[in-house]
Design an enzyme around this catalytic site. Structure first.
Site, PDB file in Angstrom:
ATOM      1  N   HIS A 155       0.842  -1.202   0.000  1.00  0.00           N
ATOM      2  CA  HIS A 155       0.000   0.000   0.000  1.00  0.00           C
ATOM      3  C   HIS A 155       0.872   1.244   0.000  1.00  0.00           C
ATOM      4  O   HIS A 155       1.882   1.301   0.686  1.00  0.00           O
ATOM      5  CB  HIS A 155      -0.903   0.012   1.236  1.00  0.00           C
ATOM      6  CG  HIS A 155      -2.099   0.901   1.078  1.00  0.00           C
ATOM      7  ND1 HIS A 155      -3.312   0.438   0.616  1.00  0.00           N
ATOM      8  CD2 HIS A 155      -2.269   2.214   1.308  1.00  0.00           C
ATOM      9  CE1 HIS A 155      -4.174   1.441   0.576  1.00  0.00           C
ATOM     10  NE2 HIS A 155      -3.566   2.530   0.994  1.00  0.00           N
TER      11      HIS A 155
ATOM     12  N   ASP B 107     -13.545   3.227   7.535  1.00  0.00           N
ATOM     13  CA  ASP B 107     -12.498   3.903   6.765  1.00  0.00           C
ATOM     14  C   ASP B 107     -13.046   4.346   5.418  1.00  0.00           C
ATOM     15  O   ASP B 107     -12.731   5.423   4.931  1.00  0.00           O
ATOM     16  CB  ASP B 107     -11.277   3.002   6.554  1.00  0.00           C
ATOM     17  CG  ASP B 107     -10.324   3.633   5.556  1.00  0.00           C
ATOM     18  OD1 ASP B 107      -9.770   4.702   5.888  1.00  0.00           O
ATOM     19  OD2 ASP B 107     -10.186   3.117   4.440  1.00  0.00           O
TER      20      ASP B 107
ATOM     21  N   ARG C  46     -12.792  12.773   4.202  1.00  0.00           N
ATOM     22  CA  ARG C  46     -11.523  13.505   4.336  1.00  0.00           C
ATOM     23  C   ARG C  46     -11.079  14.066   2.988  1.00  0.00           C
ATOM     24  O   ARG C  46     -10.507  15.151   2.912  1.00  0.00           O
ATOM     25  CB  ARG C  46     -10.436  12.577   4.904  1.00  0.00           C
ATOM     26  CG  ARG C  46     -10.633  12.274   6.390  1.00  0.00           C
ATOM     27  CD  ARG C  46      -9.745  11.126   6.841  1.00  0.00           C
ATOM     28  NE  ARG C  46      -8.360  11.338   6.542  1.00  0.00           N
ATOM     29  CZ  ARG C  46      -7.548  10.391   6.018  1.00  0.00           C
ATOM     30  NH1 ARG C  46      -7.996   9.159   5.757  1.00  0.00           N
ATOM     31  NH2 ARG C  46      -6.299  10.652   5.770  1.00  0.00           N
TER      32      ARG C  46
ATOM     33  N   SER D 187      -6.063   4.817   8.605  1.00  0.00           N
ATOM     34  CA  SER D 187      -6.807   4.503   7.388  1.00  0.00           C
ATOM     35  C   SER D 187      -6.145   3.317   6.668  1.00  0.00           C
ATOM     36  O   SER D 187      -6.797   2.318   6.325  1.00  0.00           O
ATOM     37  CB  SER D 187      -6.840   5.735   6.477  1.00  0.00           C
ATOM     38  OG  SER D 187      -7.217   5.393   5.179  1.00  0.00           O
TER      39      SER D 187
ATOM     40  N   LYS E 263      -7.466  -0.994   6.922  1.00  0.00           N
ATOM     41  CA  LYS E 263      -7.805  -1.750   5.703  1.00  0.00           C
ATOM     42  C   LYS E 263      -6.905  -2.962   5.560  1.00  0.00           C
ATOM     43  O   LYS E 263      -7.352  -4.045   5.207  1.00  0.00           O
ATOM     44  CB  LYS E 263      -7.582  -0.880   4.460  1.00  0.00           C
ATOM     45  CG  LYS E 263      -8.623   0.141   4.215  1.00  0.00           C
ATOM     46  CD  LYS E 263      -8.426   0.748   2.845  1.00  0.00           C
ATOM     47  CE  LYS E 263      -7.303   1.755   2.811  1.00  0.00           C
ATOM     48  NZ  LYS E 263      -7.717   3.136   2.895  1.00  0.00           N
TER      49      LYS E 263
HETATM   50  N1  URA Z   1      -4.104   6.032   1.614  1.00  0.00           N
HETATM   51  C1  URA Z   1      -5.106   5.588   2.407  1.00  0.00           C
HETATM   52  O1  URA Z   1      -5.581   4.479   2.231  1.00  0.00           O
HETATM   53  N2  URA Z   1      -5.553   6.378   3.360  1.00  0.00           N
HETATM   54  C2  URA Z   1      -5.055   7.598   3.591  1.00  0.00           C
HETATM   55  O2  URA Z   1      -5.504   8.254   4.505  1.00  0.00           O
HETATM   56  C3  URA Z   1      -4.020   8.069   2.775  1.00  0.00           C
HETATM   57  C4  URA Z   1      -3.558   7.266   1.781  1.00  0.00           C
END
Ligand code: URA
Length: 434
Positions: free
Chosen positions: A82, A161, A168, A183, A187
């Site tokens: 990620h 999220d 956001r 966040s 996930k």
């Molecule tokens: N990627 C994400 O999944 N969440 C964030 O807050 C920023 C980048």
């Protein structure tokens, strides 16, 4: 408990308890607490920040706000990756097939664009027919059969999220260490992979502009992963200028394909090799980075990574002919050069401004409901340190609207600085946190 009191406590700089965090996450997920109160809380968190304990409580509350994926039906060590978000960050599009071609199952959950940054799902939708709306069963079957599956965040996977991310995105509350860490990690924990490799960006195109903040974010996420029993590594990489040359959904897909064909940009390839090495080591396919890099280079050279991309696109309903004929990707009607105003070395590109140029052109969302234009964006002709003659293009704008193209051109010019001397070179990979 009242949401009003929680907002006021944080507004006044107080530390929220685990119970207060669980209360607002549960209430927001169920639709009992409205967007406007959560927006106010997000802004209070943005200014007042969260402690490590609050961040961990927020991560766990969000990870538990829905179902957790059970990936035990997938053979081998599952590795997820990620990025904290950047400009021109098409990494997953090339990296996932590279790693899968080396025999590591990639079970990945991706997101859409956020703020000035792009998202993998939007990019993948440039393949006609492609869907990331997979059932868990099909997701697992695809990983076992093809070696990769990428799905969007389902309604029941870290739903808190999902709602917060969209909120956001449109309330200027993205770039906060705790909100980003929770966040991403909520996930990743809910998505069930055994190992997690994080790409933490730093620089003017990243949410964490300062290297020290990016390092703190990397350390925080690695700590959360470790607490949850997942092998977690974070690579800190440069985002002080766009990654590669292409910025914009279909344009980035094209660049990812070119990289798998063996002629990708040097910085982008370096990032794929660095992250891919960590994934191969975490997945037990390589002992060290040298061995891993050699394996990753081989799957590019022998065409197996490109073939893997085509198999993956087809398995998720997309037209895989496009992988071999990228000219079939959505194309913008207008291609406008941005001429350099003077001769010299390109000394700076304010990178988030480049993301905003792409947003102006229609490549990202202004509101939660906005439709995006997959064909638009920019292709850089010069990167920081390159010499440019007056009048030579710094970049090409790809647009479908003349006015927006002119606006993006103006903004791009303002984002660039030209100097008499070449700027000092800085390392692209800033560090690795394990
Ligand atoms: N990627 C994400 O999944 N969440 C964030 O807050 C920023 C980048």
């Amino acid at each position: 408990m009242r949401m009003y009191d929680i907002i006021m406590k944080k507004r006044n700089g107080g530390e929220l308890s685990k119970e207060e965090i669980e209360f607002f996450i549960e209430g927001y997920t169920k639709g009992e607490i409205p967007d406007y109160q959560v927006s106010a809380l997000m802004m209070a968190i943005y200014f007042r920040k969260m402690t490590e304990e609050e961040t961990l409580a927020l991560t766990m509350a969000m990870a538990d706000s829905g179902d957790r994926l059970d990936l035990s039906g997938i053979r081998g060590i599952k590795v997820d990756k990620h990025s904290t978000g950047g400009v021109g960050d098409k990494t997953s599009l090339a990296l996932a097939p590279m790693v899968a071609a080396c025999g590591i199952p990639v079970a990945k959950m991706s997101g859409r664009g956020l703020g000035h940054t792009g998202g993998t799902i939007d990019k993948l939708e440039s393949f006609p027919g492609f869907t990331t709306a997979l059932t868990t069963q099909r997701f697992i079957e695809n990983v076992n059969r093809v070696g990769i599956a990428i799905m969007g965040q389902t309604a029941d996977l870290a739903p808190a999220d999902k709602k917060l991310y969209a909120l956001r995105d449109v309330t200027a509350t993205v770039d906060n260490l705790s909100l980003i860490a929770s966040s991403i990690m909520s996930k990743k924990l809910a998505a069930g992979a055994d190992a997690i490799v994080l790409d933490v960006k730093t620089g003017s195109g990243a949410f964490m502009k300062q290297e020290a903040d990016a390092k703190a974010l990397a350390e925080e996420m690695v700590k959360i992963g470790k607490n949850a029993g997942r092998r977690t590594t974070a690579v800190i990489s440069d985002m002080d200028q766009p990654l590669g040359f292409a910025v914009g959904n279909a344009l980035e897909v094209r660049e990812a394909i070119e990289t798998l064909e063996g002629h990708g940009p040097a910085d982008f390839l370096e990032l794929c090799l660095t992250l891919g090495s960590q994934m191969l080591i975490a997945g037990g396919k390589a002992e060290n980075t040298q061995e891993a890099e050699a394996a990753l280079r081989t799957v590019i050279a022998d065409g197996s990574a490109l073939k893997k991309l085509a198999e993956f696109v087809e398995a998720q309903g997309g037209d895989n002919n496009v992988v071999y004929h990228p000219e079939l990707l959505p194309r913008a009607a207008i291609v406008l050069p941005v001429p350099a105003p003077e001769s010299g070395y390109l000394s700076r590109i304010v990178c988030d401004e480049v993301g905003i140029c792409s947003l102006i052109l229609g490549g990202g969302r202004e509101t939660k409901e906005s439709e995006i234009d997959l064909s638009v964006g920019l292709v850089l002709r010069k990167k920081v340190g390159d010499y440019v003659e007056a009048g030579e293009p710094l970049a090409m704008i790809h647009a479908n609207d003349e006015e927006k193209a002119a606006q993006a051109r103006e903004r791009y010019l303002k984002a660039c600085a030209i100097a008499g001397e070449a700027p000092e070179r800085t390392a692209f990979i800033k560090g690795i946190v394990r």
